[in-house]
Design a protein around this motif. Sequence first.
Motif, PDB file in Angstrom:
ATOM      1  N   THR A 292     -43.135 -38.043 -37.878  1.00  0.00           N
ATOM      2  CA  THR A 292     -42.536 -37.519 -36.641  1.00  0.00           C
ATOM      3  C   THR A 292     -43.484 -37.612 -35.461  1.00  0.00           C
TER       4      THR A 292
ATOM      5  N   SER B  69     -42.093 -25.186 -30.768  1.00  0.00           N
ATOM      6  CA  SER B  69     -40.817 -24.472 -30.931  1.00  0.00           C
ATOM      7  C   SER B  69     -39.897 -25.151 -31.942  1.00  0.00           C
ATOM      8  N   GLU B  70     -40.154 -26.434 -32.241  1.00  0.00           N
ATOM      9  CA  GLU B  70     -39.334 -27.181 -33.200  1.00  0.00           C
ATOM     10  C   GLU B  70     -39.849 -27.085 -34.635  1.00  0.00           C
TER      11      GLU B  70
ATOM     12  N   PRO C 133     -40.569 -24.540 -36.696  1.00  0.00           N
ATOM     13  CA  PRO C 133     -39.816 -23.694 -37.639  1.00  0.00           C
ATOM     14  C   PRO C 133     -38.519 -24.332 -38.132  1.00  0.00           C
ATOM     15  N   ARG C 134     -37.834 -25.058 -37.287  1.00  0.00           N
ATOM     16  CA  ARG C 134     -36.597 -25.722 -37.700  1.00  0.00           C
ATOM     17  C   ARG C 134     -36.889 -26.798 -38.744  1.00  0.00           C
ATOM     18  N   PHE C 135     -37.918 -27.582 -38.508  1.00  0.00           N
ATOM     19  CA  PHE C 135     -38.265 -28.642 -39.454  1.00  0.00           C
ATOM     20  C   PHE C 135     -38.661 -28.058 -40.806  1.00  0.00           C
TER      21      PHE C 135
ATOM     22  N   GLY D  65     -38.263 -24.973 -41.967  1.00  0.00           N
ATOM     23  CA  GLY D  65     -37.252 -24.086 -42.534  1.00  0.00           C
ATOM     24  C   GLY D  65     -36.101 -24.821 -43.194  1.00  0.00           C
ATOM     25  N   ASN D  66     -35.864 -26.069 -42.795  1.00  0.00           N
ATOM     26  CA  ASN D  66     -34.789 -26.863 -43.373  1.00  0.00           C
ATOM     27  C   ASN D  66     -35.246 -27.746 -44.537  1.00  0.00           C
TER      28      ASN D  66
ATOM     29  N   GLU E 147     -47.424 -19.922 -42.577  1.00  0.00           N
ATOM     30  CA  GLU E 147     -46.187 -20.388 -41.941  1.00  0.00           C
ATOM     31  C   GLU E 147     -45.222 -20.942 -42.981  1.00  0.00           C
TER      32      GLU E 147
ATOM     33  N   THR F 218     -41.259 -19.119 -44.518  1.00  0.00           N
ATOM     34  CA  THR F 218     -39.927 -19.732 -44.489  1.00  0.00           C
ATOM     35  C   THR F 218     -39.112 -19.409 -45.738  1.00  0.00           C
TER      36      THR F 218
END
Length: 178
Positions: free
Chosen positions: A57, A63-64, A66-68, A70-71, A95, A99
């Motif tokens: 990536t 800010s992105e 956690p989305r990466f 967490g999924n 971190e 999650t």
Amino acid sequence: MSCDRKGMINLADAFATVAMRFPNLHLVLIGCIDDIAKSEILQNITEKGVLSRIIFTGMIPASEVPRFIGNAKILALIRPANKQAEGGFPTKLGEYLATAVPTVVTRVGEIDDFLTDRENVYFAVPDSTESVSSCFFEIFDNYEDAVKIGSNGRNAAYKYFNYSSAGASLSRFINGGM
């Protein structure tokens, strides 16, 4: 991805082994990587036929992140046995655990002072692609159990790596009590 290249190569090798059995699996590597490390990883995985399933990536906004993470189905922190790992503690581990995603980490440094294998994390042997692969297979083969272990990992993160509880422990220490 500032860790030693050897850790990244072990991760990519383990992924290549597991990817043969799980055709929809992708390895997402977040962060900057130097050209030498990327070249070594690419050369290694090209030979294994999984190049199209590894995503670099580059840097992403904080800010992105956690989305990466967490999924993800699995999070992996694969550090080699070296002086940096022996004396340092990876902040990203907290971190990852927060999650509740099942997390594989190599048993280096003081990590096992806080976490327990197969209770709140999956420990892999440092410098062992086979051990990392084995952890990945175990997670995918028993994903329901792995999710429980991931949840226990979240509890451990809040217990050991939370600024509030860590600050309280530090305060007690400074004030002469434990």
